[in-house]
Design a protein around this motif. Structure first.
Motif, PDB file in Angstrom:
ATOM      1  N   ILE A  30      73.685  -0.774  84.621  1.00 40.31           N
ATOM      2  CA  ILE A  30      72.566   0.096  84.269  1.00 40.31           C
ATOM      3  C   ILE A  30      71.703   0.378  85.493  1.00 40.31           C
ATOM      4  CG2 ILE A  30      70.392   0.170  82.975  1.00 40.31           C
ATOM      5  CD1 ILE A  30      71.865  -1.152  80.648  1.00 40.31           C
ATOM      6  N   ARG A  31      71.508  -0.622  86.331  1.00 41.37           N
ATOM      7  CA  ARG A  31      70.731  -0.393  87.557  1.00 41.37           C
ATOM      8  C   ARG A  31      71.410   0.641  88.455  1.00 41.37           C
ATOM      9  NH1 ARG A  31      69.518  -6.007  86.968  1.00 41.37           N
ATOM     10  NH2 ARG A  31      71.307  -6.618  88.257  1.00 41.37           N
ATOM     11  N   SER A  32      72.733   0.659  88.439  1.00 40.63           N
ATOM     12  CA  SER A  32      73.463   1.665  89.213  1.00 40.63           C
ATOM     13  C   SER A  32      73.309   3.050  88.600  1.00 40.63           C
ATOM     14  CB  SER A  32      74.949   1.305  89.291  1.00 40.63           C
ATOM     15  OG  SER A  32      75.152   0.089  89.976  1.00 40.63           O
ATOM     16  N   LEU A  33      73.262   3.115  87.285  1.00 31.05           N
ATOM     17  CA  LEU A  33      73.121   4.397  86.600  1.00 31.05           C
ATOM     18  C   LEU A  33      71.765   5.036  86.873  1.00 31.05           C
ATOM     19  CD1 LEU A  33      74.675   3.494  83.117  1.00 31.05           C
ATOM     20  CD2 LEU A  33      75.669   5.004  84.832  1.00 31.05           C
ATOM     21  N   ILE A  34      70.725   4.212  86.976  1.00 34.20           N
ATOM     22  CA  ILE A  34      69.368   4.735  87.165  1.00 34.20           C
ATOM     23  C   ILE A  34      69.265   5.585  88.418  1.00 34.20           C
ATOM     24  CG2 ILE A  34      66.954   4.080  87.602  1.00 34.20           C
ATOM     25  CD1 ILE A  34      67.427   1.580  85.928  1.00 34.20           C
ATOM     26  N   THR A  35      69.970   5.198  89.450  1.00 28.69           N
ATOM     27  CA  THR A  35      69.831   5.859  90.749  1.00 28.69           C
ATOM     28  C   THR A  35      70.964   6.839  91.056  1.00 28.69           C
ATOM     29  OG1 THR A  35      70.946   3.998  91.837  1.00 28.69           O
ATOM     30  CG2 THR A  35      68.545   3.919  91.708  1.00 28.69           C
ATOM     31  N   ASN A  36      71.840   7.074  90.069  1.00 36.95           N
ATOM     32  CA  ASN A  36      72.972   7.965  90.312  1.00 36.95           C
ATOM     33  C   ASN A  36      73.189   8.860  89.094  1.00 36.95           C
ATOM     34  OD1 ASN A  36      75.384   9.234  90.916  1.00 36.95           O
ATOM     35  ND2 ASN A  36      76.383   7.396  91.700  1.00 36.95           N
ATOM     36  N   TYR A  37      72.673  10.074  89.165  1.00 36.42           N
ATOM     37  CA  TYR A  37      72.758  11.024  88.047  1.00 36.42           C
ATOM     38  C   TYR A  37      74.202  11.357  87.706  1.00 36.42           C
ATOM     39  CZ  TYR A  37      70.991  14.835  85.106  1.00 36.42           C
ATOM     40  OH  TYR A  37      70.671  15.639  84.041  1.00 36.42           O
ATOM     41  N   ASN A  38      75.089  11.302  88.693  1.00 32.86           N
ATOM     42  CA  ASN A  38      76.490  11.678  88.489  1.00 32.86           C
ATOM     43  C   ASN A  38      77.418  10.478  88.365  1.00 32.86           C
ATOM     44  OD1 ASN A  38      76.285  14.518  88.490  1.00 32.86           O
ATOM     45  ND2 ASN A  38      76.093  14.519  90.711  1.00 32.86           N
ATOM     46  N   HIS A  39      76.871   9.299  88.168  1.00 34.57           N
ATOM     47  CA  HIS A  39      77.712   8.102  88.071  1.00 34.57           C
ATOM     48  C   HIS A  39      78.753   8.277  86.968  1.00 34.57           C
ATOM     49  CE1 HIS A  39      78.949   3.928  87.835  1.00 34.57           C
ATOM     50  NE2 HIS A  39      78.178   3.625  88.869  1.00 34.57           N
TER      51      HIS A  39
END
Length: 282
Positions: A151-160
């Motif tokens: 989830i922390r990765s998703l917060i900073t990557n709109y295209n994850h």
């Protein structure tokens, strides 16, 4: 009261008493639950000494969906019959792939039951931080930690790439209580993640996200102004990369206006928040 508690099995016991107890009423999310028995699934009442009414069995449609591919991998369960009468037992398909599966009532089912998890071993972990890997971790504490990292990765990557699984889960299981899923529980523990989830959602998904927030429960007041602005800046950056430069400002403002309008229609409490954000962005 029940929706304010994140325990899927919580219940309210009401008692009418005086010189003696005259009656008791139990209110819960589910009256019936599913249980695994080898390659079969059975239903039992959480009341009435475990006896499930035949009308419930006759009205129940069960499906099994992969928690890793909830839209792509799903099927209905075949109900067992004895002399033309449904017995309250269903056979699991033998074509399931490795990983966790959720057995639950289908959207079109007239009755609902407490879901059950069915896990097929030998899932091959990719070890690249994927959300599917995190959901497949058996140990609950380790699974929560792994989901938090994703989830922390998703917060900073709109295209994850993991956003696709998030929204597949959102749409495939919208008929089930939000507390059924570790994923929504972990999102609710991170206000910035909830802001990003709402801003990242398409118009059709925004009311579902608002409803999930109510069920968990989650208060949008927990999201800081910085959290909202960060989510919107990631959205703006995405638009910059995908829209023609000469039309960017018009399309961006139009998209934001429509998104804010949909958010307020889904939950009036967010009116003030959207007004403040619009004054800074549009």
């Amino acid at each position: 009261i029940i929706e304010s508690n994140d325990d899927l099995d919580c219940s309210i016991l009401c008692e009418l008493s005086g010189r003696r107890v005259y009656s008791r009423i139990s209110v819960a999310r589910y009256i019936n639950a599913l249980y695994l028995d080898g390659d079969e699934v059975s239903i039992e009442s959480l009341q009435f000494h475990g006896h499930t009414q035949q009308s419930v069995i006759d009205s129940l449609i069960l499906e099994i969906r992969s928690l890793l591919y909830p839209v792509e991998k799903k099927c209905y369960l075949s109900a067992h019959q004895s002399q033309g009468v449904l017995t309250g037992r269903w056979l699991l398909p033998d074509s399931l792939t490795s990983g966790p599966w959720l057995i639950c009532s289908a959207k079109e089912s007239k009755v609902s039951v407490r879901p059950a998890i069915y896990t097929l071993e030998n899932y091959e972990f990719k070890n690249d931080g994927r959300l599917r890997d995190a959901i497949s971790v058996n140990n609950q504490k380790d699974r929560m930690t792994a989901i938090d990292q994703c989830i922390r990765s998703l917060i900073t990557n709109y295209n994850h790439k993991d956003w696709s699984l998030v929204f597949e889960t959102l749409t495939a299981f919208q008929h089930l209580p939000a507390t059924t899923f570790d994923l929504w529980d972990r999102f609710a523990k991170n206000p910035d993640a909830m802001a990003m989830l709402l801003i990242r959602s398409e118009a059709d998904n925004i009311p579902i996200v608002i409803d999930i927030a109510r069920q968990l429960p989650f208060s949008w007041e927990l999201v800081s102004f910085t959290g909202w602005m960060n989510a919107l800046n990631y959205f703006s950056s995405f638009m910059h990369k995908s829209m023609p430069e000469n039309l960017l400002e018009m399309l961006l403002n139009s998209s934001l206006e429509k998104k804010f309008q949909t958010i307020v229609q889904a939950d009036k409490i967010l009116q003030t928040m959207t007004d403040v954000l619009k004054s800074h962005l549009i």
